[in-house]
Design an enzyme around this catalytic site. Structure first.
Site, PDB file in Angstrom:
ATOM      1  CG  ASP A   8      22.371   1.168 -36.139  1.00 50.79           C
ATOM      2  OD1 ASP A   8      22.612   1.560 -37.068  1.00 50.79           O
ATOM      3  OD2 ASP A   8      21.880   1.469 -35.080  1.00 50.79           O
ATOM      4  CE  LYS A 108      21.245   4.493 -36.526  1.00 43.22           C
ATOM      5  NZ  LYS A 108      21.279   4.338 -34.956  1.00 43.22           N
ATOM      6  CB  CYS A 153      18.493   1.344 -34.453  1.00 40.38           C
ATOM      7  SG  CYS A 153      19.157   2.463 -33.320  1.00 40.38           S
TER       8      CYS A 153
END
Ligand code: VGL
Ligand code: ZN
Length: 208
Positions: A8, A108, A153
């Site tokens: 990310d 995602k 994450c």
């Protein structure tokens, strides 16, 4: 096969983004050096990719503020500012990241009813992404993980790498990652270490 997994590294998690992580952008030059000089056979990247009405957004919960604790599909859920909405600049990778070097992108967080911190599966573990299958098909045996945010994450991706790819050596690259909350980062590092994730720095990797 040695792989680098970037979590990310998006505008939304960098200063100026909708869910900024302090100094999130400062990892980008380090990550580029790892990509370019780190002797990886392949680079994978995850991309938080939410519909605009995602249930993790505080905006979808009347009366709630960002960072309140709420529920999503009956489970406790941190309610986030709207972030990384599909197709918006907030969801794009940081502009300085060497995206040309990325071999596989795993989006995602598309299901509005469940959050997906991990790049490998939704938080409720009901649905998996294609990432573990891809890494298995590529016969990856060593996986280095870094990115944003360490306490969400990155941590969940590293724990799932250990759980879903038990034969793979997993390492967390601390200086190529940043977290949302300092106490959360310390706890995340302890949790990763307990799960068999090695904690390393880019210096060690680039010196090899
Ligand atoms: C993340 C909170 C919500 C992350 C993503 O990338 O760590 N955190 N969505
Ligand atoms: Zn998200």
């Amino acid at each position: 096969m040695k792989a680098l997994l970037l979590i990310d590294i998006q505008n939304g998690f960098c200063p100026g983004g909708n869910l900024p992580v302090a100094d999130g952008d400062r990892i980008v030059p380090i990550v580029n050096r790892l990509i370019e000089e780190g002797s990886y056979d392949l680079v994978a990247a995850s991309q938080d990719w939410h519909p605009d009405h995602h249930g993790s957004f505080a905006s979808q919960h009347p009366g709630a503020k960002p960072f309140d604790m709420g529920t999503l599909s009956g489970k406790p859920q941190v309610l986030w500012p709207d972030h990384c909405v599909q197709g918006t600049p907030d969801a794009e990778f940081h502009g300085d990241l060497n995206v040309d070097a990325i071999d596989y992108i795993q989006q995602k967080g598309e299901n509005p009813a469940v959050d997906s911190y991990s790049a490998f599966r939704d938080n409720d573990h009901a649905a998996i992404t294609g990432l573990a299958g891809y890494l298995r098909a590529q016969q990856v045996s060593e996986l280095d993980i870094c990115g944003l945010a360490t306490d969400y994450c990155v941590k969940f991706s590293a724990l799932d790498a250990r759980a879903m790819l038990p034969d793979v050596k997993v390492r967390f690259i601390s200086d190529a990652s940043r977290g949302i909350d300092a106490a959360g980062v310390a706890a995340a590092i302890a949790e990763m270490r307990d799960a068999g994730v090695a904690i390393v720095t880019s210096r060690e990797i680039l010196a090899d």
